[in-house]
Each structure stands twice: as C-alpha cells, then as structure tokens.
Scaffold this active site. Structure first.
Site, short mmCIF file in Angstrom:
data_model
loop_
_atom_site.label_atom_id
_atom_site.label_comp_id
_atom_site.label_asym_id
_atom_site.label_seq_id
_atom_site.Cartn_x
_atom_site.Cartn_y
_atom_site.Cartn_z
N LYS A 201 7.25 -0.52 7.44
CA LYS A 201 6.53 0.75 7.50
C LYS A 201 7.56 1.87 7.67
CE LYS A 201 2.55 2.93 7.81
NZ LYS A 201 1.61 3.11 6.72
N ASP B 203 0.76 -1.83 5.60
CA ASP B 203 -0.69 -1.61 5.51
C ASP B 203 -1.19 -1.95 4.10
OD1 ASP B 203 0.80 0.57 4.68
OD2 ASP B 203 -0.44 2.08 5.69
N ASP C 259 3.67 -11.38 13.07
CA ASP C 259 2.65 -11.99 13.92
C ASP C 259 1.26 -11.73 13.35
OD1 ASP C 259 1.45 -13.25 16.04
OD2 ASP C 259 1.94 -11.70 17.52
N ASP D 166 -1.36 -14.26 10.77
CA ASP D 166 -2.72 -14.62 11.18
C ASP D 166 -3.73 -14.20 10.10
OD1 ASP D 166 -1.64 -15.49 13.63
OD2 ASP D 166 -3.30 -14.66 14.79
N TYR E 5 8.32 -6.29 20.39
CA TYR E 5 8.20 -7.42 21.32
C TYR E 5 9.46 -7.60 22.18
CZ TYR E 5 3.90 -9.13 19.03
OH TYR E 5 2.63 -9.27 18.55
MG MG Z 1 0.12 -14.67 17.17
#
Ligand code: MG
Ligand code: NAI
Length: 330
Positions: free
Chosen positions: A171, A203, A227, A231, A120
C-alpha cells in the site's frame, strides 16, 4: 532420519490436530525424535508465563518445530517462537483440492509474508486515556531477505505452476515511506535475480483475488497484509482447516496450521487435521525428505477427495477417523 522435532500443541484443537500430524509423521519418518514443550493459555494460568523459557530453548535447539495454536496468549507464544527459530518468512500456501467444496476451486496461491516487522513489531504505546499509537517498522534488510527467499522460491519452481515470478502486494501509495521502502527493495532484488515481479495495491488485491484467483501465483507481502490476505484465500479454498504454514529461518523452522484454537469445536474430536498434517508435510520437505512429504501430501489429497471428511468440509467424520484414513494411505 534422526532429526529432533519440538512438538508444541498449545491450546484448544492444537491438542487434537498436532497429535494427528505426529501420527502421520511416525508413519513416514519413524526415526524422528519428538520432544514435547508446553505453551499457551493453560500454561500461563498455571505458571504466569505463556511461553516458558524451556519451550523457547526447545524450539531454538530442535531441527524443526511443529506447533498447534495458542488461544488468548497467541501473540505471547507465536511471536517469540518465530524469533526462537529466527524466522524471516512465513510461507502460506492456499490451494483448493478436488473433492472440497471451495468458493474458488481454481485457487492456487502461495503467500510469502514478511515475518518480523511491519505493524506486528510490537511498538504500541498508550499516550493518554484517549490516544494510542503504533510504530510500523520496515527495514531494507528484512525486505531484502524476504525478496531473496522469494526469488529462490520461484527459481526452484516451488510455487504454483500457472504463473512465473511473483506479485508484490503493498500500500505504498499511502504508506509511502514504509511500504515504499518495502516495494522498492523487493523490486530491486527481483531485478538483480532476473525474476519477473509485478505489483498490486493490497485493497485492490482483496477484490481481484476472489474475482479471479488464477491471476496470482506467488504473493510477496508485508506482515499484516499476509496475515489478512491469506485468511481471505482460506475462505476461497474451503476454510481454515486446510491451510498449513511454515515459519522459515536461516537454520531452523517452525510449522503450524494457519488456524487458531477453534474454541467452538475444541474438545469434541471433530477438528479437521488437514492443516496440521500439511504443515507436517512442509516440515518433511524442509528437512530434505521430499519423497516422504509428497507421500503425505498425496494421501491428504486422496482423503480430501474420497472422504472421510470432518464437519467443516460437510462430513461427519472425527479427527481420528480422518487421521486413520491418511495414515492408511501413506
Ligand atoms: Mg492469522
Ligand atoms: P480459529 O482459527 O480458531 O477459528 C475460526 C473458525 O474456523 C472457527 O469456527 C473454527 O471452528 C474453524 N476452524 C479453525 N480451524 C479448524 C479446523 N482445523 N477444523 C475445523 N474447523 C476449524 O480463529 P478464531 O476463532 O478467530 O480464534 C480462536 C482463538 O485462537 C483465539 O483465542 C485466537 O487468539 C487464537 N488464534 C491463535 C493462532 C495461533 O496460535 N497461531 C492463530 C489464530 C487465532
């Protein structure tokens, strides 16, 4: 209490849930000074800029900021706002509450997400009509700062009580250089602080969390992983309408629900205000008003358990009715 709070509602249900959270704050912290700033799709349509310089300055100069959500301009708004408050960690608790029909009612985890770099960081390039690339940024300094915050967080027992230490999610078996650096740095800081840190590949974590969330408490992870995985955790506890977050900096912080503008329900007055109100509780705690924060939290818990509830939780109450019930109980 005479702190100055920047209030940036943004678009969609941001304009419904932020006023709800302010109503609750006014009930417990009557001397807060609220100063409104504009940001988001509507501002961009009107002025060409999603985040006006005045709003950036407002957040930078305030004692703390409460933000709602921005629509298509989300990245143009929230990334600079996180910079305005100099945020290096995004704190995202995901806890299932009694009375909420959660997929995994035993879930109680807190994500501590790196908040400035990773994929990001904004280094995307279109090299040709067929080829685009992205540069992933991982620094030892940002990883160290996150890890030091995590060590403090667990030492102060601010995370879930059922687990000591934290889990580093990464990872590094594939992204050996970037996640390798992240993982090594976080472990080294944990060792220095005598904090018990285990690890999980991201994962595998995505499978193991829903199968048995009690294995995890505090989770320390890179930006994108935090992120996505938070969720995922939202899905386990009853939906996005419940998850608050804090973007914490060195001397400033911004609080926001994890959810977006919810265009499918925006304008109808039926959004769940819980995520925004719990974000306000985190704001109170950040500013040192622990008792007020606890009053808000416990009022929210009572209302989640006894109702009224909004549609996302199977009820038919409006945002206003749920907010009034919370205000009533604080
Ligand atoms: Mg989000
Ligand atoms: P979303 O979080 O806005 O909505 C996802 C689903 O959850 C929808 O069905 C929505 O109705 C429901 N939902 C979310 N919050 C709720 C609440 N408080 N009460 C009841 N139901 C709720 O995510 P989506 O649909 O992916 O994105 C919509 C817009 O929001 C996009 O333009 C996106 O860019 C933006 N967005 C902005 C964020 C930010 O400003 N930080 C974060 C995520 C998305």
């Amino acid at each position: 209490m005479s702190e100055r709070i920047a209030v940036i509602e943004g678009d969609g249900i941001g304009q419904e849930v932020v006023p709800a959270a302010i109503e609750v704050l006014e009930a417990v912290a009557p001397s807060f000074e609220f100063v409104a700033g504009d940001a988001g799709d509507a501002v961009k349509a009107a002025t060409g800029e999603a985040l006006p310089a005045e709003t950036y300055e407002l957040a930078a100069d305030a004692d703390a900021t409460l933000f709602g959500a921005a629509g298509e301009t989300a990245a143009e708004v929230i990334l600079p706002l996180r910079d305005a408050v100099d945020s290096f960690v995004n704190v995202r608790p995901a806890k299932a509450y009694p009375g909420v029909d959660a997929l995994r009612p035993e879930t109680d985890v807190v994500f501590l997400r790196e908040n400035t770099e990773g994929v990001y960081a904004g280094h995307e390039t279109r090299l040709s009509d067929d080829l685009s690339t992205l540069t992933r940024v991982v620094t030892g300094s940002a990883s160290r700062e996150l890890a030091e915050y995590a060590c403090e967080f667990v030492a102060e027992r601010r995370g879930p009580a059922h687990r000591d230490g934290f889990t580093v999610v990464h990872k590094a078996n594939v992204m050996r250089e970037t996640d390798g650096r992240f993982k090594r740095t976080v472990h080294a800081v944990a060792d220095d602080h005598g904090v018990d840190a285990d690890e999980e590949l991201m994962d595998a974590f995505a499978t193991k969390l829903p199968l048995d969330p009690t294995q995890y408490g505090v989770v320390v992870c890179p930006n994108l992983a935090g992120d996505v995985l938070s969720d995922l955790a939202a899905g386990l506890v009853g939906g996005l309408g419940l998850l608050p977050s804090a973007n914490v900096g060195h001397d400033n912080a911004l609080f926001e629900p994890v959810h977006g503008t919810a265009p499918d329900i925006a304008g109808e007055g039926v959004a769940n205000p819980t995520a925004a109100v719990l974000s306000a509780a985190m704001l109170l705690e950040y500013l040192g008003h622990a008792a007020a924060g606890e009053r808000v939290r416990s009022a929210v818990e009572t209302v989640l358990s006894d109702g009224p509830r909004t549609g996302d939780l199977g009820g038919d109450a409006t945002t206003a009715a749920v907010t009034a019930a919370i205000v009533d109980r604080v």
